[in-house]
Scaffold this motif. Structure first.
Motif, mmCIF file in Angstrom:
data_model
loop_
_atom_site.group_PDB
_atom_site.id
_atom_site.type_symbol
_atom_site.label_atom_id
_atom_site.label_comp_id
_atom_site.label_asym_id
_atom_site.label_seq_id
_atom_site.Cartn_x
_atom_site.Cartn_y
_atom_site.Cartn_z
ATOM 1 N N ALA A 86 0.861 -1.222 -0.066
ATOM 2 C CA ALA A 86 -0.182 0.046 0.011
ATOM 3 C C ALA A 86 0.869 1.348 -0.051
ATOM 4 N N LEU A 87 1.851 1.266 0.782
ATOM 5 C CA LEU A 87 2.692 2.490 0.768
ATOM 6 C C LEU A 87 3.500 2.502 -0.310
ATOM 7 N N TYR A 88 3.848 1.564 -1.040
ATOM 8 C CA TYR A 88 4.916 1.615 -2.310
ATOM 9 C C TYR A 88 3.555 2.289 -3.313
ATOM 10 N N GLU A 89 2.492 1.921 -3.724
ATOM 11 C CA GLU A 89 1.529 2.124 -4.536
ATOM 12 C C GLU A 89 1.266 4.036 -4.020
ATOM 13 N N GLU A 90 1.228 4.174 -2.727
ATOM 14 C CA GLU A 90 0.688 5.709 -2.399
ATOM 15 C C GLU A 90 2.082 6.586 -2.623
ATOM 16 N N MET A 91 3.169 5.789 -2.660
ATOM 17 C CA MET A 91 4.338 6.969 -3.169
ATOM 18 C C MET A 91 4.269 6.800 -4.288
ATOM 19 N N LYS A 92 4.027 5.827 -5.368
ATOM 20 C CA LYS A 92 4.246 6.286 -6.655
ATOM 21 C C LYS A 92 3.003 7.115 -7.067
ATOM 22 N N ALA A 93 1.947 7.010 -6.670
ATOM 23 C CA ALA A 93 0.847 7.896 -6.624
ATOM 24 C C ALA A 93 1.382 9.539 -6.621
ATOM 25 N N ARG A 94 2.138 9.569 -5.520
ATOM 26 C CA ARG A 94 2.541 10.945 -4.992
ATOM 27 C C ARG A 94 3.659 11.323 -6.055
ATOM 28 N N GLY A 95 4.231 10.402 -6.833
ATOM 29 C CA GLY A 95 5.368 11.004 -7.922
ATOM 30 C C GLY A 95 6.757 10.432 -7.314
ATOM 31 N N VAL A 96 6.605 9.865 -6.107
ATOM 32 C CA VAL A 96 7.924 9.573 -5.797
ATOM 33 C C VAL A 96 8.580 8.543 -6.461
ATOM 34 N N THR A 97 9.880 8.479 -6.753
ATOM 35 C CA THR A 97 10.517 7.684 -7.431
ATOM 36 C C THR A 97 11.035 6.586 -6.562
ATOM 37 N N VAL A 98 10.437 5.154 -6.832
ATOM 38 C CA VAL A 98 10.506 4.205 -5.996
ATOM 39 C C VAL A 98 11.164 2.938 -6.725
ATOM 40 N N GLY A 99 12.098 2.117 -6.105
ATOM 41 C CA GLY A 99 12.579 0.940 -6.708
ATOM 42 C C GLY A 99 11.641 -0.064 -6.816
ATOM 43 N N GLU A 100 12.165 -1.257 -7.556
ATOM 44 C CA GLU A 100 11.265 -2.418 -7.508
ATOM 45 C C GLU A 100 11.162 -3.080 -6.081
ATOM 46 N N MET A 101 9.854 -3.404 -5.833
ATOM 47 C CA MET A 101 9.554 -4.325 -4.638
ATOM 48 C C MET A 101 10.034 -5.609 -4.704
ATOM 49 N N THR A 102 11.043 -5.745 -3.652
ATOM 50 C CA THR A 102 11.598 -7.333 -3.364
ATOM 51 C C THR A 102 11.199 -7.840 -2.085
ATOM 52 N N GLU A 103 11.531 -9.116 -2.018
ATOM 53 C CA GLU A 103 11.350 -9.914 -0.487
ATOM 54 C C GLU A 103 12.792 -9.946 -0.177
ATOM 55 N N MET A 104 13.219 -9.892 1.009
ATOM 56 C CA MET A 104 14.170 -9.939 1.934
ATOM 57 C C MET A 104 13.844 -10.643 3.074
ATOM 58 N N ASP A 105 14.557 -11.728 3.519
ATOM 59 C CA ASP A 105 14.088 -12.519 4.663
ATOM 60 C C ASP A 105 12.601 -12.636 4.920
ATOM 61 N N GLY A 106 11.885 -12.858 3.923
ATOM 62 C CA GLY A 106 10.319 -13.091 4.063
ATOM 63 C C GLY A 106 9.513 -11.611 4.249
ATOM 64 N N SER A 107 10.260 -10.521 4.234
ATOM 65 C CA SER A 107 9.651 -9.318 4.307
ATOM 66 C C SER A 107 9.641 -8.443 2.801
ATOM 67 N N LYS A 108 8.549 -7.852 2.689
ATOM 68 C CA LYS A 108 8.533 -7.066 1.250
ATOM 69 C C LYS A 108 9.396 -5.510 1.341
ATOM 70 N N VAL A 109 10.308 -5.215 0.561
ATOM 71 C CA VAL A 109 11.075 -4.285 0.698
ATOM 72 C C VAL A 109 11.334 -3.515 -0.461
ATOM 73 N N PHE A 110 11.303 -2.070 -0.456
ATOM 74 C CA PHE A 110 11.661 -1.706 -1.643
ATOM 75 C C PHE A 110 12.366 -0.060 -1.311
ATOM 76 N N ASN A 111 12.807 0.524 -2.274
ATOM 77 C CA ASN A 111 13.757 1.922 -1.861
ATOM 78 C C ASN A 111 12.813 2.984 -2.619
ATOM 79 N N PHE A 112 13.270 4.224 -2.054
ATOM 80 C CA PHE A 112 12.646 5.512 -2.813
ATOM 81 C C PHE A 112 13.530 6.291 -2.937
ATOM 82 N N LYS A 113 13.432 7.437 -3.404
ATOM 83 C CA LYS A 113 14.411 8.598 -3.881
ATOM 84 C C LYS A 113 13.728 9.819 -3.124
ATOM 85 N N ASP A 114 14.666 10.651 -2.433
ATOM 86 C CA ASP A 114 14.181 12.012 -2.123
ATOM 87 C C ASP A 114 14.430 13.015 -3.283
ATOM 88 N N ALA A 115 14.165 14.458 -2.948
ATOM 89 C CA ALA A 115 14.334 15.456 -3.886
ATOM 90 C C ALA A 115 15.819 15.877 -4.115
#
Length: 128
Positions: A86-115
């Motif tokens: 949900a946060l990933y989609e919300e950030m994308k909708a707000r125009g935030v550059t986000v990296g690919e959603m991945t899994e690490m140790d069973g948890s969903k993980v992604f990165n994002f870029k600031d201004a």
């Protein structure tokens, strides 16, 4: 004895743009603003007013002048959320550059870029 990490200091080229990104784009709250010498200020932000850890944003020019011995590189920060999808989609909708959603140790993980093109990571909280 150290009990916890209370805050992180983030040194930026444009404090105004950085605060705007954290506040308006990510929805963080301004916890405090401290006046510093020569019109500089320290702006403390957090996901909400109850957060244990905050991010204090300083202008790099202030740090270079008043604390030249400090390393002003961007720290690698990992934020936590209850629903990474949900946060990933919300950030994308707000125009935030986000990296690919991945899994690490069973948890969903992604990165994002600031201004300022700094990257930070988000991990989904363990629900067990």
């Amino acid at each position: 004895m150290i009990k916890k990490l209370a805050g992180v200091m983030l040194y930026v080229d444009s404090q105004e743009e950085s605060v705007k990104f954290w506040k308006e784009t990510l929805g963080f709250t301004v916890v405090s603003e401290e006046e510093l010498p020569e019109g500089y200020k320290a702006v403390e932000v957090a996901p909400d007013s109850r957060s244990e850890t905050t991010v204090t944003i300083f202008d790099k020019a202030f740090i270079k002048k008043y604390s030249p011995e400090l390393h002003i590189g961007t720290p690698s920060l990992m934020f936590e959320t209850d629903d990474a999808g949900a946060l990933y989609e919300e950030m994308k909708a707000r125009g935030v550059t986000v990296g690919e959603m991945t899994e690490m140790d069973g948890s969903k993980v992604f990165n994002f870029k600031d201004a300022e093109d700094n990257y930070f990571a988000v991990s989904e909280a363990d629900r067990t």
